[in-house]
Design a protein around this motif. Sequence first.
Motif, PDB file in Angstrom:
ATOM      1  N   THR A 142       0.825  -1.195   0.000  1.00 22.80           N
ATOM      2  CA  THR A 142       0.000   0.000   0.000  1.00 22.80           C
ATOM      3  C   THR A 142       0.866   1.254   0.000  1.00 22.80           C
ATOM      4  OG1 THR A 142      -0.144  -0.166   2.408  1.00 22.80           O
ATOM      5  CG2 THR A 142      -1.948  -1.118   1.150  1.00 22.80           C
ATOM      6  N   LEU A 143       0.375   2.303  -0.655  1.00 20.88           N
ATOM      7  CA  LEU A 143       1.098   3.573  -0.756  1.00 20.88           C
ATOM      8  C   LEU A 143       0.462   4.580   0.184  1.00 20.88           C
ATOM      9  CD1 LEU A 143       1.651   3.794  -4.623  1.00 20.88           C
ATOM     10  CD2 LEU A 143       3.248   3.023  -2.859  1.00 20.88           C
ATOM     11  N   ILE A 144       1.258   5.139   1.069  1.00 27.54           N
ATOM     12  CA  ILE A 144       0.798   6.097   2.069  1.00 27.54           C
ATOM     13  C   ILE A 144       0.976   7.510   1.525  1.00 27.54           C
ATOM     14  CG2 ILE A 144       1.110   6.914   4.429  1.00 27.54           C
ATOM     15  CD1 ILE A 144       2.394   4.187   5.046  1.00 27.54           C
ATOM     16  N   GLY A 145      -0.089   8.275   1.476  1.00 25.78           N
ATOM     17  CA  GLY A 145      -0.002   9.661   1.035  1.00 25.78           C
ATOM     18  C   GLY A 145      -0.229   9.863  -0.450  1.00 25.78           C
ATOM     19  N   ALA A 146      -0.761   8.876  -1.159  1.00 25.99           N
ATOM     20  CA  ALA A 146      -1.104   9.061  -2.575  1.00 25.99           C
ATOM     21  C   ALA A 146      -2.245  10.073  -2.698  1.00 25.99           C
ATOM     22  CB  ALA A 146      -1.499   7.722  -3.196  1.00 25.99           C
ATOM     23  N   GLN A 147      -2.144  10.952  -3.684  1.00 24.87           N
ATOM     24  CA  GLN A 147      -3.144  11.997  -3.884  1.00 24.87           C
ATOM     25  C   GLN A 147      -4.174  11.562  -4.923  1.00 24.87           C
ATOM     26  OE1 GLN A 147      -3.091  14.846  -1.869  1.00 24.87           O
ATOM     27  NE2 GLN A 147      -1.560  13.508  -0.917  1.00 24.87           N
ATOM     28  N   ILE A 148      -5.461  11.814  -4.614  1.00 28.88           N
ATOM     29  CA  ILE A 148      -6.559  11.336  -5.467  1.00 28.88           C
ATOM     30  C   ILE A 148      -7.468  12.513  -5.814  1.00 28.88           C
ATOM     31  CG2 ILE A 148      -8.554   9.782  -5.606  1.00 28.88           C
ATOM     32  CD1 ILE A 148      -7.108   7.999  -3.576  1.00 28.88           C
ATOM     33  N   LYS A 149      -7.870  12.575  -7.088  1.00 26.82           N
ATOM     34  CA  LYS A 149      -8.838  13.596  -7.526  1.00 26.82           C
ATOM     35  C   LYS A 149      -9.946  12.915  -8.316  1.00 26.82           C
ATOM     36  CE  LYS A 149      -8.056  16.408 -11.044  1.00 26.82           C
ATOM     37  NZ  LYS A 149      -7.536  17.524 -11.853  1.00 26.82           N
ATOM     38  N   LEU A 150     -11.188  13.170  -7.898  1.00 24.87           N
ATOM     39  CA  LEU A 150     -12.363  12.681  -8.617  1.00 24.87           C
ATOM     40  C   LEU A 150     -13.024  13.842  -9.346  1.00 24.87           C
ATOM     41  CD1 LEU A 150     -14.149  10.334  -6.019  1.00 24.87           C
ATOM     42  CD2 LEU A 150     -12.749   9.657  -7.961  1.00 24.87           C
ATOM     43  N   THR A 151     -13.428  13.610 -10.576  1.00 25.59           N
ATOM     44  CA  THR A 151     -14.142  14.632 -11.354  1.00 25.59           C
ATOM     45  C   THR A 151     -15.403  14.003 -11.913  1.00 25.59           C
ATOM     46  OG1 THR A 151     -12.039  15.662 -11.966  1.00 25.59           O
ATOM     47  CG2 THR A 151     -13.994  16.292 -13.236  1.00 25.59           C
ATOM     48  N   LYS A 152     -16.584  14.557 -11.553  1.00 22.45           N
ATOM     49  CA  LYS A 152     -17.851  14.012 -12.018  1.00 22.45           C
ATOM     50  C   LYS A 152     -18.085  14.415 -13.477  1.00 22.45           C
ATOM     51  CE  LYS A 152     -22.734  13.649 -10.690  1.00 22.45           C
ATOM     52  NZ  LYS A 152     -22.717  12.192 -10.855  1.00 22.45           N
TER      53      LYS A 152
ATOM     54  N   LYS B 170     -14.316  10.587 -13.393  1.00 20.98           N
ATOM     55  CA  LYS B 170     -12.921  10.414 -13.783  1.00 20.98           C
ATOM     56  C   LYS B 170     -12.075  10.442 -12.516  1.00 20.98           C
ATOM     57  CE  LYS B 170     -12.892  13.933 -16.597  1.00 20.98           C
ATOM     58  NZ  LYS B 170     -12.405  14.959 -17.566  1.00 20.98           N
ATOM     59  N   ILE B 171     -11.080   9.542 -12.437  1.00 22.89           N
ATOM     60  CA  ILE B 171     -10.216   9.490 -11.267  1.00 22.89           C
ATOM     61  C   ILE B 171      -8.769   9.657 -11.702  1.00 22.89           C
ATOM     62  CG2 ILE B 171     -10.074   6.948 -11.325  1.00 22.89           C
ATOM     63  CD1 ILE B 171      -9.887   7.051  -8.229  1.00 22.89           C
ATOM     64  N   MET B 172      -8.041  10.466 -10.957  1.00 23.69           N
ATOM     65  CA  MET B 172      -6.611  10.656 -11.182  1.00 23.69           C
ATOM     66  C   MET B 172      -5.890  10.402  -9.853  1.00 23.69           C
ATOM     67  SD  MET B 172      -3.764  12.768 -10.755  1.00 23.69           S
ATOM     68  CE  MET B 172      -4.281  14.460 -10.517  1.00 23.69           C
ATOM     69  N   ILE B 173      -4.856   9.540  -9.893  1.00 23.32           N
ATOM     70  CA  ILE B 173      -4.081   9.207  -8.696  1.00 23.32           C
ATOM     71  C   ILE B 173      -2.618   9.509  -8.974  1.00 23.32           C
ATOM     72  CG2 ILE B 173      -3.492   7.415  -7.027  1.00 23.32           C
ATOM     73  CD1 ILE B 173      -5.968   5.907  -7.857  1.00 23.32           C
ATOM     74  N   SER B 174      -1.965  10.193  -8.061  1.00 17.41           N
ATOM     75  CA  SER B 174      -0.541  10.519  -8.227  1.00 17.41           C
ATOM     76  C   SER B 174       0.204  10.208  -6.939  1.00 17.41           C
ATOM     77  CB  SER B 174      -0.366  11.995  -8.597  1.00 17.41           C
ATOM     78  OG  SER B 174      -0.821  12.826  -7.544  1.00 17.41           O
ATOM     79  N   PHE B 175       1.461   9.817  -7.116  1.00 18.00           N
ATOM     80  CA  PHE B 175       2.350   9.556  -5.982  1.00 18.00           C
ATOM     81  C   PHE B 175       3.776   9.750  -6.469  1.00 18.00           C
ATOM     82  CE2 PHE B 175       4.693   6.872  -2.934  1.00 18.00           C
ATOM     83  CZ  PHE B 175       4.169   7.355  -1.747  1.00 18.00           C
ATOM     84  N   VAL B 176       4.590  10.424  -5.658  1.00 20.08           N
ATOM     85  CA  VAL B 176       5.950  10.767  -6.060  1.00 20.08           C
ATOM     86  C   VAL B 176       6.723   9.523  -6.474  1.00 20.08           C
ATOM     87  CG1 VAL B 176       8.137  11.743  -5.279  1.00 20.08           C
ATOM     88  CG2 VAL B 176       5.986  12.791  -4.573  1.00 20.08           C
ATOM     89  N   GLY B 177       7.344   9.572  -7.668  1.00 25.09           N
ATOM     90  CA  GLY B 177       8.134   8.450  -8.166  1.00 25.09           C
ATOM     91  C   GLY B 177       7.338   7.432  -8.946  1.00 25.09           C
ATOM     92  N   PHE B 178       6.000   7.658  -9.094  1.00 27.35           N
ATOM     93  CA  PHE B 178       5.153   6.718  -9.820  1.00 27.35           C
ATOM     94  C   PHE B 178       4.416   7.455 -10.943  1.00 27.35           C
ATOM     95  CE2 PHE B 178       5.985   4.582  -5.926  1.00 27.35           C
ATOM     96  CZ  PHE B 178       5.838   3.223  -6.170  1.00 27.35           C
ATOM     97  N   GLN B 179       4.050   6.700 -11.969  1.00 27.55           N
ATOM     98  CA  GLN B 179       3.278   7.262 -13.061  1.00 27.55           C
ATOM     99  C   GLN B 179       1.876   7.624 -12.575  1.00 27.55           C
ATOM    100  OE1 GLN B 179       3.241   4.661 -16.493  1.00 27.55           O
ATOM    101  NE2 GLN B 179       5.380   4.084 -16.223  1.00 27.55           N
ATOM    102  N   LYS B 180       1.372   8.776 -13.044  1.00 24.65           N
ATOM    103  CA  LYS B 180      -0.003   9.135 -12.721  1.00 24.65           C
ATOM    104  C   LYS B 180      -0.967   8.144 -13.368  1.00 24.65           C
ATOM    105  CE  LYS B 180       0.630  14.119 -12.061  1.00 24.65           C
ATOM    106  NZ  LYS B 180       0.251  15.470 -12.513  1.00 24.65           N
ATOM    107  N   LEU B 181      -2.034   7.853 -12.653  1.00 25.28           N
ATOM    108  CA  LEU B 181      -3.028   6.912 -13.169  1.00 25.28           C
ATOM    109  C   LEU B 181      -4.309   7.675 -13.487  1.00 25.28           C
ATOM    110  CD1 LEU B 181      -3.871   3.372 -12.013  1.00 25.28           C
ATOM    111  CD2 LEU B 181      -5.720   5.045 -12.080  1.00 25.28           C
ATOM    112  N   PHE B 182      -4.835   7.469 -14.693  1.00 21.29           N
ATOM    113  CA  PHE B 182      -6.103   8.066 -15.117  1.00 21.29           C
ATOM    114  C   PHE B 182      -7.055   6.935 -15.472  1.00 21.29           C
ATOM    115  CE2 PHE B 182      -2.775  11.102 -16.084  1.00 21.29           C
ATOM    116  CZ  PHE B 182      -3.284  12.305 -15.610  1.00 21.29           C
ATOM    117  N   ASP B 183      -8.268   6.993 -14.930  1.00 21.46           N
ATOM    118  CA  ASP B 183      -9.244   5.938 -15.209  1.00 21.46           C
ATOM    119  C   ASP B 183     -10.649   6.495 -15.000  1.00 21.46           C
ATOM    120  OD1 ASP B 183     -10.323   3.420 -15.794  1.00 21.46           O
ATOM    121  OD2 ASP B 183      -8.779   2.389 -14.646  1.00 21.46           O
ATOM    122  N   THR B 184     -11.631   5.645 -15.262  1.00 18.73           N
ATOM    123  CA  THR B 184     -13.036   5.997 -15.088  1.00 18.73           C
ATOM    124  C   THR B 184     -13.687   4.993 -14.166  1.00 18.73           C
ATOM    125  OG1 THR B 184     -13.121   6.946 -17.307  1.00 18.73           O
ATOM    126  CG2 THR B 184     -15.234   6.414 -16.257  1.00 18.73           C
TER     127      THR B 184
END
Length: 796
Positions: A36-46, A74-88
């Motif tokens: 598990t990744l601690i402190g990953a940032q998540i953004k949801l867009t309706k 739409k969901i976007m997840i980012s974490f330092v050192g990892f590729q950003k993830l975009f999905d629905t």
Amino acid sequence: MNQFFRIFVFIILIAKATTGIGQSISVKVFDAQNETLIGAQIKLTKFKDSTKVFGGTDKNGIAELKVAANGMYKIMISFVGFQKLFDTINITPTNRKFEFHLKINAVLMNEAVIQGKKPLMRQEDDKTIIDPMPIISSSTNALEVLEKTPGLYVDQDGGIYISSANAAAIYINGREQKMSAADISTLLKSLPPGSIQRIEVMRTPSTKYDASTSGGIINIILQKGVNIGRSGSVNAGMNQGVYSNRFAGFNLNNSGSKGTSYLNLNYNHNGLIEDINSVRLLSLDTAINQSSTSKQLSEQGYLGYGINIDTWKNSSLNYDGRINMSFPKSDATNSNTIEDSQHLLLAQGNNAINNSSDIISIQQDIGFNRKLDTIGSDWDTKFSYSYNSNANLQDYTTGYSFPFNILVQGNGENKQTRNNFLFQSDLTYKLPLKIKLETGIQINYQQYSSKSDYFLLQNDSNVIDSKRTNAFTYTENINAFYVQASRTFDKFFTLKAGGRIEQTYMKGSQTVPKDTNFIVNRTDWFPYVYLSRKVLRIFGIDLNGYIIYRKTINRPGYQSLNPYIKYIDEFLYETGNPALKPQFTDNYEINVSYDDMPIIAVGQNYTRDVFSSVIYKDQNQGAVAVRTYDNLGKSKETYVRFMVGIPPGGKYFFALGGQYNMNEFDGIYNNEYLKYSRDGWRLFTFHSLSLFKETKLTVMGFMMLHGFQNFYELQDFGQLNFGLSQTFFKKKLTVSLSGRDVLKTMKTKFSINQGDISTTGDRYMDNQRFGISIRYNFGMKKKDENKGFMPNEGEE
């Protein structure tokens, strides 16, 4: 105790959680290694109105996000050192839990990697996850890491225990190591401590795992190239007791956008001395006094390697290999005297036994994993092959000096080989109505052979020793199918239930000294029920309760079935028992965790056809004792386990815990009625203090009070260890000082008084040690896709 169980169950099931139910979803974020990744940032867009919701994952890698309405986002997840993830994602009343895996970014290398403070241990469903990092710097091998882990106990013969009187099953990367305790101990001593990523402790494993786990499971997850870019480390060190241990190792990891690879090399030289003293009654007025000193040296090598490839979207293929080689030698001298009750000398003799072994272990694993959706469904398939070989040479001399001068000499060789094949396929599927379905099959096939040729030296010629010459083969095939389902109701109550069917075929054949064989062919059913509930909140932190029931089996291993005779001295030998039957256990446990840290548990084990290590008198030679295995009857084990502590995050944290066990036996021991009970305590502690910014002190230890093992009653003993580490050059260089058994309290005094065996004594291994280790981490960063590598910041 039964009334206590009823009250505890009542409290857990009816206590009302104080957290309200809201319009929220849960998002859990992992890396490629399922950490598990601690402190990953998540953004949801309706989609409908572009309403945005933001959040971050907690220490368990989970983010709880409030949403105003269901629908497509739409969901976007980012974490330092990892590729950003975009999905629905589609949020519905029955689809509110989502899981995502991030891939390492091998290009964005100028960002600093930020990690949250990991707790030393945390509860995750039905297993406890232990972070070994605070222990690694003061350890020289994987066995020492387990020995210092709070709540685990490693006995002097290499058996590893969690909470039961039965030893735990040892897994490495999810594969059970079907070997004897001595062979597993040898394997773990060759594993470098830095190769361990995490330790999973399953006291009550579900039906997904083998039913032969009465003592629980310890799953050691090894590092697999999780660092960004190309990195590695070199380490070396030593510690000194009576004899010294020395080790050196090297590892290299390479992580890119499409996969990872790793290589580990390690060398150990281990030396120790063991002293055993005992007094055994031969009759009411005659006793034998024995004193033994054994010098043990071993050269060990370990090679680990592997690759993980993202074959296509949501799929990965991995290959892991491990080769362990060990060359132990031992020289033992025994002094034996027989005296009457007035201490009048009746006989006196000495023994010299020399053993030399070549041990090779090869493990090859291939796995395929496919993510079926974004809410945690996946299909995981593994194939594993392992080969083990142990060739032991022994020569011995027995000299009697009183009442007659007699010299007996002998020598021999024992060769053991084992081939094990494992195929396992597991499907996890998220169904509607928040139901999680898990099902799978497992096929395990094992072949084992042992051949012993021993001789007596008579008139300068070797004459076959018919008592010890032996040939034995063993075949085992276990086929299993399991299914279990779980559902969480209103976020507060989780039910998991299932069953496992195992078909067992075992065949053993002894061809020398005489033809004997046995066949076991049976099918057994193993149910499992798991309940969890949020009981209440204290200072904003959840208190969770769990209830578990499971049925398990403990099958005798090939070593305990093999009738081969192992010579210890002229008054003691060891042999297996081909007539052993498996034992069955029903386990009930209630436990509570606070902030995902296990704090208290109460449980009982009801076992029938108990088999245990026993000591009998040889039927033909009354002065000779036989250490073997036998089915004794039934037992009830009651245990209470607790833990308190300060969680990590500040300069100081600690964990303090203990376990109380009461064992009650009812059966037959050496053809005599057995009614026996014994209780005892095992206490443990762990402390970590940051003295300065780059300096850390760790202190850990355990104490056994009124101990018990295989009908041996143990007096109080324990062990206190410390580690002091200092980092330099932006934490690339770590220097650690360590002390093990600093108070020299691991001297074990024992006694046994069962049947016609009455023995007392003490045992001490070369435990008190002080040492130093040095570890240097290096790394190479990708500058871009076309320009090779550049050194990490701060490196030359």
